[in-house]
Design a protein around this motif. Structure first.
Motif: not given
Length: 959
Positions: A217-225, A229-236
């Motif tokens: 799913r290359p168009n999905w976002l990944l966010s980590n709390n 984390t480098p591979i994630m799109d966001t840091v929350s």
């Protein structure tokens, strides 16, 4: 090929090395990606904690689903509530460790509650129809599997499904189970926007889950709390509190642009993250401030609400949503489709402004229009802020459309005559003719640089490359202008990789790695240098400015003498990083000067006007030394009502001196003025009584004193105390032996705010019968970054045990004539008769590595150490554990834990011994006992776990 089969192929390819990506390359790739564009254009999201344990709690999955549907749950309600908030996305947290691990979709993978109705699918479709993305929350944490006294994870059902024995209550087993759920979701919901992942699971990482999500799913976002984390799109960044102002959420974050960052916070003031049966209040002031402050730092506001079982919001949360639906639209252009200004995207300086004002700047990258958000209004009728070289051509109130009067000089924009303030955010739209006054082609070098982060990055025009000082302090940066040129100021953009608000966040100590004390020197040949300026910069976000007067030189050198971080925050201690340093040669000038300029006032004696590039209006009045005969007199300082006011004088002082002010002919009031430059003004303030209407103010002084301008505003409220750091040692409860005891106390007071305080005193207070050796530490005045230190010895009465006492240490000072103070304490107790040694885990005698202190009301001393384990440096070491003789002893360990975990205890460098413990609840202390062999005298005991998380540690004792 099905998605699950494709998954297997991807795994094989990964293992074969066909899709290998280094961590550093992954980090570079994931900072920017087209899939992130919709989130970059967003201002906010709506976080929904909703599941089986939403009040009233359900322990049966079918009964919960029946009540959800029977109550009238509809996905459109959630989507519409999100749109009221200006939210572009919804995060649904139902598969949550504290909400019963329910899955709001029909699942073929048994193991926890799953609904028959496709609630997730309905929500995704409703969001798609109205332009709102849906992100699914996933947890890594099985430890709350039986929190309600009923097992919520079905290991047998999952084991039968998988064909192997799997215990879902372990991290490994839960990792396998949730790993399967990721792929089920990816297969079922093509229009989902991604996953919001609450920390990592070792099984996921070992099996390269995130890399597979990227492939499938290359168009999905990944966010980590809570971690970047480098591979994630966001840091929350979750639930940051305690800042000043309280809405300044970015002060507690640590992620530089252009990395995507969220501020994840609860809207209700109290209660759980999920509906607990009450309609908790929502602080409109706090949460509108967060919304705006986050937009001013390109941080997305992920606002958590607590829907009831039927999906409806509690009344006070729904009321807030309705308020936002009307409050945001008039200023929509200033908070949506914009970036935070004062950072990567350009713009004027955010933060603290004049007379207690505080706010942020947003900028439209396409039009260049900037928006000044005054979230805390000043105690005056104007706002004055650094213009960062932008020549302003027009200012209007965005809500009312009123064209505002403004003036510009000396590096500042002043918006004047403000009579109408919005209760939560007064927004001024500022048009500019662009930036001017900066040199190009400046070359930088440094005395120390970390490999890969050289000093040339400082002047390359990019905020995405930076210089790393490689932990050197002091450290110098030299700027070569190419030839002898005029310079007026430095604009320093530091890396926003550390918070400005020091706090313990999930047990990790945080502190600012920004410049504190600095020195600027200049040279024509790079060998012989002359002093230009010494000072301190505040620990604040955004570009910082160092005005240096009018310098003619080829080289300028900025020497950083120290940063705001301390050794208690090893992640940030001495970790200076700077994105850009620019050299300014001139300031933009407006068509008119502001009010109360010294050059427009009456002068007497030797007082005379002269040019001053860094001054407001470009001029100042000098020659004010020598007493009252050489003075500036303002004859029309008007206020509406009689009372005491703050009079700010922007002064230049070539030598340490004093300034005096006479109001309406009364006896003069005086204040000290520290030595600085004769061509760079700095503020000094006095509390003065003014009558309603016109007042006459006469200003004079001693030494080489000059006056740029004066301004009048209200006094700070009685609740305001300038930010300080008071460090008292020893920290933690001190367990004393029987009989008379002496305690050595050291204390250090640091002023962290850009205020002046006077008559400063620092001293402990001892109980009746105790004696104190040592005098109070005092200072006539302190300014930003000033330090005051003292050492004393407190001795208890002879022939008595110390019992239970507290030895308070107080710092007192005066702010504009009003008494203020801060305090700390050293608690002392007699240790139990059956203990030879007792020490708190949080005691300052220990070393903490990368662990951190955390409050714990049930713990001994009210604190504990968290984040032990997972790496060799995440350990607590107790030095100087003293026993009278060599031999075997009992070591009592007081701890908190939720689920089974282990310490590895090392005594005097010997082999580590595993200590397995178990418990329920991280706020419930337990005690375990182990045998240890100790030497006579001092011993060292280390608590850690190099490979996994260990329990939190409260106290150790020897019996």
């Amino acid at each position: 090929m099905g998605l699950r089969s494709l998954c297997a192929a991807v795994v094989a390819a990964l293992l074969a090395g066909l899709l290998q990506t280094t961590v550093s390359a992954a980090a570079a790739q994931e900072v920017r990606h087209p899939r992130q564009e919709w989130l970059r254009q967003s201002t906010a999201g709506l976080f929904l904690h909703w599941g089986m344990f939403t009040a009233p709690k359900h322990l049966d999955c079918a009964e919960w689903e029946r009540d959800v549907t029977g109550g009238g749950w509809t996905p459109d309600y959630w989507i519409d509530e999100a749109r009221k908030l200006g939210a572009s996305y919804v995060v649904l947290a139902t598969f949550h460790s504290r909400l019963g691990y329910a899955r709001p979709w029909p699942s073929k993978v048994p193991g926890s509650c799953a609904t028959q109705r496709d609630l997730l699918g309905e929500l995704v479709e409703a969001g798609k129809a109205k332009g709102v993305e849906v992100v699914l929350y996933m947890t890594d944490d099985p430890q709350w599997h039986s929190e309600q006294g009923v097992q919520m994870l079905d290991s047998k059902a999952y084991s039968d499904h998988r064909g192997e024995q799997v215990d879902l209550t372990t991290r490994e087993g839960f990792g396998k189970y949730s790993y399967d759920l990721f792929f089920e979701v990816m297969e079922k919901y093509e229009d989902l926007a991604g996953f919001w992942i609450d920390n990592d699971n070792e099984y996921w990482e070992r099996n390269r889950l995130y890399e597979q999500i990227r492939q499938l799913r290359p168009n999905w976002l990944l966010s980590n709390n809570n971690e970047d984390t480098p591979i994630m799109d966001t840091v929350s960044n979750e639930q940051k509190t305690g800042m000043f102002p309280s809405y300044d959420y970015p002060a507690a974050t640590f992620t530089p642009m252009p990395r995507l960052s969220e501020a994840c916070y609860k809207l209700p003031n109290t209660g759980d993250w999920w509906y607990d049966g009450g309609s908790h209040a929502v602080d409109t002031r706090l949460n509108t401030g967060r919304y705006v402050a986050n937009a001013g730092s390109s941080i997305k506001s992920l606002m958590a609400e607590t829907p009831m079982v039927n999906g409806k919001m509690p009344a006070q949360q729904e009321a807030f949503n309705n308020f936002m639906a009307g409050w945001v639209p008039p200023i929509r252009e200033s908070v949506q489709g914009v970036e935070g200004a004062g950072y990567l995207y350009g713009g004027m300086q955010p933060g603290f402004w004049n007379d207690g004002a505080h706010g942020v700047i947003t900028i439209n990258p396409k039009t260049g229009r900037q928006y000044v958000h005054v979230v805390t209004k000043p105690r005056a009728d104007f706002v004055r802020l650094r213009d960062n070289g932008y020549r302003v051509t027009g200012v209007k109130d965005l809500r009312t459309g009123e064209q505002m009067r403004f003036s510009q000089s000396g590096g500042h924009l002043t918006i004047e005559g403000i009579t109408s303030w919005d209760e939560y955010d007064t927004v001024f739209a500022v048009e500019t003719a662009g930036q001017q006054g900066f040199y190009t082609g400046v070359r930088a070098s440094a005395t120390s640089s970390k490999a890969g982060f050289p000093a040339v990055n400082l002047t390359d025009g990019s905020h995405e490359t930076y210089w790393d000082a490689s932990a050197a302090q002091p450290v110098s940066v030299s700027l070569d202008l190419g030839r002898r040129r005029q310079a007026a100021f430095l604009a320093v953009s530091q890396r926003e990789s550390s918070p400005t608000h020091a706090r313990v966040s999930f047990g990790r100590p945080e502190d600012s790695a920004r410049i504190k004390d600095y020195q600027v020197t200049a040279s024509d040949d790079g060998r012989t240098w002359w002093h230009v300026r010494t000072g301190a910069l505040p620990s604040a976000r955004g570009t910082r400015f160092i005005d240096i007067g009018r310098q003619e030189a080829r080289f300028l050198k900025l020497t950083v003498l120290g940063t705001w971080s301390g050794p208690q925050a090893p992640v940030h201690f001495k970790e200076l990083k700077i994105d850009e340093i620019r050299v300014g040669h001139s300031y933009p000038r407006g068509l008119r000067a502001g009010a109360l300029e010294a050059e427009h006032a009456a002068r007497s004696g030797a007082a005379r006007g002269e040019s001053c590039a860094a001054c407001s209006g470009g001029r100042q009045v000098t020659g004010l030394g020598g007493g009252e005969s050489n003075a500036v007199t303002f004859r029309d300082v008007s206020v509406a009502t009689a009372g005491n006011y703050r009079l700010q004088l922007d002064l230049t002082a070539a030598t340490a001196t004093s300034v005096s002010v006479s109001v309406n002919g009364a006896a003069p009031l005086s204040a000290t003025v520290p030595e600085d430059r004769a061509d760079v003004p700095a503020p000094t303030s006095l509390a003065v009584p003014l009558t309603a209407g016109r007042n006459t103010i006469k200003v004079f002084g001693t030494g080489r004193l000059g006056l740029d301008r004066v301004s009048v505003g209200g006094l700070p409220p009685a609740s305001y105390t300038p930010k300080t750091t008071l460090t008292v040692q020893p920290h933690g409860v001190q367990w004393a032996g029987p009989g008379q005891q002496s305690v050595k106390i050291t204390a250090r007071l640091r002023l962290d705010a850009d205020d002046q305080v006077d008559d400063v005193s620092l001293v402990p207070t001892v109980p009746a019968g105790w004696t104190l050796t040592g005098n109070p530490a005092t200072a006539p005045s302190m300014r930003l970054a000033g330090l005051l230190e003292g050492t004393w010895t407190a001795t208890s009465p002879a022939g008595q045990d110390v019992g239970t006492v507290s030895l308070p240490v107080g710092a007192s000072f005066r702010l504009l004539g009003a008494d203020r103070g801060v305090s700390g304490a050293v608690p002392v107790r007699t240790r139990p008769a059956d203990r030879l040694f007792v020490r708190e885990a949080e005691d300052s005698a220990n070393t903490f590595g990368s662990t951190g202190l955390s409050n714990c009301g049930a713990c001994s001393g009210g604190e504990k150490v968290r984040n032990i384990g997972g790496s060799p440096d995440a350990a607590v070491t107790f030095p100087n554990v003293v026993v009278p003789a060599a031999g075997s002893y009992r070591l009592f360990v007081r701890f908190t834990v939720n689920g089974p975990r282990s310490y590895f205890v090392t005594v005097n460098g010997g082999p580590p011994v595993e200590v397995e413990v178990d418990g329920l609840g991280n706020n419930t202390p337990y005690v375990t006992e182990i045998p240890v062999t100790l030497n006579a005298g001092a011993n060292t005991i280390r608590f850690g776990n190099d490979n996994a998380g260990a329990p939190d540690l409260d106290q150790v004792a020897i019996g």
